[in-house]
Design an enzyme around this catalytic site. Structure first.
Site, PDB file in Angstrom:
ATOM      1  N   ARG A  55     -20.958 -38.872 -17.339  1.00  0.00           N
ATOM      2  CA  ARG A  55     -21.096 -40.212 -17.886  1.00  0.00           C
ATOM      3  C   ARG A  55     -21.038 -41.285 -16.807  1.00  0.00           C
ATOM      4  O   ARG A  55     -21.700 -42.295 -16.889  1.00  0.00           O
ATOM      5  CB  ARG A  55     -19.978 -40.482 -18.903  1.00  0.00           C
ATOM      6  CG  ARG A  55     -20.086 -39.645 -20.167  1.00  0.00           C
ATOM      7  CD  ARG A  55     -18.896 -39.897 -21.061  1.00  0.00           C
ATOM      8  NE  ARG A  55     -18.992 -39.160 -22.317  1.00  0.00           N
ATOM      9  CZ  ARG A  55     -18.014 -39.107 -23.207  1.00  0.00           C
ATOM     10  NH1 ARG A  55     -16.872 -39.729 -22.976  1.00  0.00           N
ATOM     11  NH2 ARG A  55     -18.173 -38.427 -24.331  1.00  0.00           N
ATOM     12  N   GLY A 115     -18.805 -32.924 -16.879  1.00  0.00           N
ATOM     13  CA  GLY A 115     -17.833 -33.616 -16.049  1.00  0.00           C
ATOM     14  C   GLY A 115     -18.457 -34.030 -14.732  1.00  0.00           C
ATOM     15  O   GLY A 115     -19.470 -33.462 -14.301  1.00  0.00           O
ATOM     16  N   HIS A 139     -17.787 -33.880  23.050  1.00  0.00           N
ATOM     17  CA  HIS A 139     -19.238 -33.730  22.972  1.00  0.00           C
ATOM     18  C   HIS A 139     -19.650 -32.308  23.333  1.00  0.00           C
ATOM     19  O   HIS A 139     -19.114 -31.736  24.295  1.00  0.00           O
ATOM     20  CB  HIS A 139     -19.906 -34.717  23.949  1.00  0.00           C
ATOM     21  CG  HIS A 139     -21.388 -34.684  23.888  1.00  0.00           C
ATOM     22  ND1 HIS A 139     -22.100 -35.274  22.870  1.00  0.00           N
ATOM     23  CD2 HIS A 139     -22.304 -34.109  24.714  1.00  0.00           C
ATOM     24  CE1 HIS A 139     -23.396 -35.087  23.068  1.00  0.00           C
ATOM     25  NE2 HIS A 139     -23.545 -34.372  24.195  1.00  0.00           N
ATOM     26  N   TYR A 148     -13.997 -33.844  -9.217  1.00  0.00           N
ATOM     27  CA  TYR A 148     -13.861 -32.833  -8.170  1.00  0.00           C
ATOM     28  C   TYR A 148     -14.273 -31.446  -8.662  1.00  0.00           C
ATOM     29  O   TYR A 148     -15.109 -30.768  -8.069  1.00  0.00           O
ATOM     30  CB  TYR A 148     -12.408 -32.744  -7.694  1.00  0.00           C
ATOM     31  CG  TYR A 148     -11.920 -33.846  -6.805  1.00  0.00           C
ATOM     32  CD1 TYR A 148     -11.094 -33.549  -5.731  1.00  0.00           C
ATOM     33  CD2 TYR A 148     -12.239 -35.182  -7.035  1.00  0.00           C
ATOM     34  CE1 TYR A 148     -10.611 -34.541  -4.903  1.00  0.00           C
ATOM     35  CE2 TYR A 148     -11.767 -36.181  -6.218  1.00  0.00           C
ATOM     36  CZ  TYR A 148     -10.947 -35.864  -5.153  1.00  0.00           C
ATOM     37  OH  TYR A 148     -10.475 -36.849  -4.341  1.00  0.00           O
ATOM     38  N   THR A 157       5.897 -28.299 -13.600  1.00  0.00           N
ATOM     39  CA  THR A 157       5.030 -27.388 -14.350  1.00  0.00           C
ATOM     40  C   THR A 157       3.546 -27.688 -14.200  1.00  0.00           C
ATOM     41  O   THR A 157       2.709 -27.013 -14.801  1.00  0.00           O
ATOM     42  CB  THR A 157       5.403 -27.429 -15.845  1.00  0.00           C
ATOM     43  OG1 THR A 157       5.499 -28.797 -16.269  1.00  0.00           O
ATOM     44  CG2 THR A 157       6.730 -26.739 -16.091  1.00  0.00           C
ATOM     45  N   GLY A 158       3.195 -28.712 -13.419  1.00  0.00           N
ATOM     46  CA  GLY A 158       1.791 -28.957 -13.127  1.00  0.00           C
ATOM     47  C   GLY A 158       1.001 -29.501 -14.304  1.00  0.00           C
ATOM     48  O   GLY A 158       1.541 -30.166 -15.197  1.00  0.00           O
ATOM     49  N   THR A 173      -2.288 -30.875  -4.426  1.00  0.00           N
ATOM     50  CA  THR A 173      -1.267 -29.916  -4.011  1.00  0.00           C
ATOM     51  C   THR A 173      -0.422 -30.413  -2.836  1.00  0.00           C
ATOM     52  O   THR A 173       0.815 -30.329  -2.884  1.00  0.00           O
ATOM     53  CB  THR A 173      -1.925 -28.566  -3.670  1.00  0.00           C
ATOM     54  OG1 THR A 173      -2.521 -28.025  -4.849  1.00  0.00           O
ATOM     55  CG2 THR A 173      -0.903 -27.576  -3.126  1.00  0.00           C
TER      56      THR A 173
END
Length: 461
Positions: free
Chosen positions: A211, A187, A435, A190, A152-153, A309
């Site tokens: 923080r 926050g 290159h 990510y 259910t994540g 994921t």
């Protein structure tokens, strides 16, 4: 009651093989999965390919997920090119919703083609071998299964401060009616850095409040850094008023809480049937993804192991091999690459320099490179690319790699294969580069930037 009754409830160790076979056939499904995200769909499909009879349930579809809404699964996207280049927020939202609907349809077809039965509704565990699904009309149906898989994540969490209802999370961030002109993001992980990059790239003024140390400095990309006073309330005042711990008051159009995610177990009834959860609500599992209840398993973010994921996909694949493929398989969490899709993008695989020093049994060699990619020098953009390799001095094994700059994730995916194979620095050095490319720098870093002797103090680099 289950649609098909189990014989004598639990298995009897003294029954014959024929009786045991009859008993196993009384389950509605060999496997019932709660949650049709990436991990749940992968586990369902692969289990069905091994011959299992599989059912899966997912919340009713909605582009904005919540505890009671979800959906199976996760071109031009708003830029209008004419005499004046402009951005159309509503067009982006429309294209985003179209893409979610398209992907949902693909996932449904994948399940159908694999022979998996999909139920739309909220599922919860009501016994070691029984799942209750609340359908769209409110009716409840129970299904029995030899194995139950929880997938259910996780869901965004909000800081418990007055006025929190005025803020949004990443679930709603790309569903606002209008593009916010000024945003505060609380926050430093990510999601916070990625959304700061998205909104700043669209022209919004962004204040990033955090923080702890960020993975990269935001000064050059127009994002301000400060700290948020989390005990203060958010107030509606010609927008939303927030205050930092510097005493600065900001009035903005939107406040995004990107303060982490928590396992989505609240409504699953797991503890009532004896499944152990940790203090965050994550399902406790062993190295094969099995809970303390032998018939109940869990994969993905709901277990709070490594919340990516592709990791959920790996866990789903190995679950199917273990339970239905006759190939007991443990997930390997070593050398898993990851990326922060910010501006500029950041990607890493293996150990950081600090982690390598903490785990070292000998000296560590660090190779670094900073340069302007050719496409930037030609265009005149002052945006450097940074690369690093961390190497065990004794074995010459490459322990970690990191990169900040354009195409970081694309390049790091290839580097991850090398690390998974145990590549040495000598093998990197013997590889011929392409290159001109930025990626070739990883095979041309010859000079040691620094050597950290075993037992030396930690570094923050």
């Amino acid at each position: 009651m289950s649609r098909k009754m189990l014989i004598d409830g639990e298995a009897n160790n003294n029954i014959s093989n024929n009786e045991e076979e009859v008993q196993l056939l009384q389950y509605d499904f060999d496997l019932f999965v709660i949650g049709a995200g990436s991990g749940g769909v992968r586990a369902s499909r692969f289990s069905a390919q091994f011959g299992a009879k599989v059912g899966i349930c997912e919340l009713p579809f909605h582009p904005i997920s919540s505890e009671v809404l979800g959906g199976v699964g996760g071109t031009s996207y708003g830029w209008e090119l004419n005499e004046k280049i402009d951005f159309n927020w509503k067009k982006l939202l429309h294209k985003k919703t179209e893409e979610i609907v398209r992907l949902t349809g693909i996932y449904k077809r994948l399940l159908s083609n694999a022979g998996v039965k999909l139920f739309e509704g909220e599922g919860k565990v009501v016994g070691p071998n029984e799942v209750e699904v609340t359908q769209l009309d409110g009716t409840k149906i129970c299904y029995s299964a030899k194995h139950i898989l929880v997938a259910t994540g996780s869901r965004a969490q909000r800081p418990d401060i007055p006025g929190q209802e005025l803020a949004i999370t990443s679930d709603e961030a790309l569903s606002l009616d209008e593009l916010p002109k000024r945003v505060v993001i609380l926050g430093g992980g990510y999601i916070a850095v990625e959304f700061a990059s998205i909104w700043r790239g669209m022209g919004s003024t962004v204040d990033l409040c955090f923080r702890k140390e960020l993975p990269l400095s935001c000064e050059k990309s127009g994002r301000k850094e400060s700290k948020f006073a989390p005990t203060d309330n958010l107030v509606r005042e010609d927008g939303i008023k927030v205050r930092t711990d510097h005493g600065e008051e900001l009035v903005v159009d939107a406040v995004l809480f990107a303060t982490g995610r928590i396992p989505n177990t609240k409504r699953l009834n797991l503890e009532a049937v004896g499944v152990e959860l940790d203090r965050t609500g994550a399902v406790k599992v062993d190295e094969y993804s099995r809970t303390n209840i032998p018939s109940i398993w869990a994969i993905g973010d709901v277990t709070n192991r490594m919340n990516l994921t592709p990791v959920a996909l790996m866990e789903g694949t190995l679950f199917a091999k273990t339970v239905f493929g006759g190939q007991p398989s443990k997930p390997d969490y070593g050398n898993i690459p990851c990326a922060v899709f910010c501006i500029p993008p950041l990607s890493v695989v293996g150990l950081s320099e600090e982690q390598a020093i903490e785990q070292a049994k000998g000296d560590i060699l660090v190779f670094t490179s900073g340069f302007n990619p050719m496409k930037n020098t030609i265009s005149g953009r002052q945006e450097k690319t940074l690369m690093k390799l961390v190497v065990d001095a004794e074995t010459d094994k490459v322990l970690g790699a990191s990169m900040c700059g354009p195409d970081a994730a694309e390049i790091m995916q290839g580097i991850a294969i090398a690390l998974k194979c145990g590549a040495t620095k000598a093998q990197f050095d013997s590889t011929v580069g392409i290159h001109p490319s930025a990626a070739e720098e990883f095979v041309t870093m010859r000079s040691v930037t620094r050597r950290i002797a075993f037992g030396k103090p930690k570094t923050n680099l």
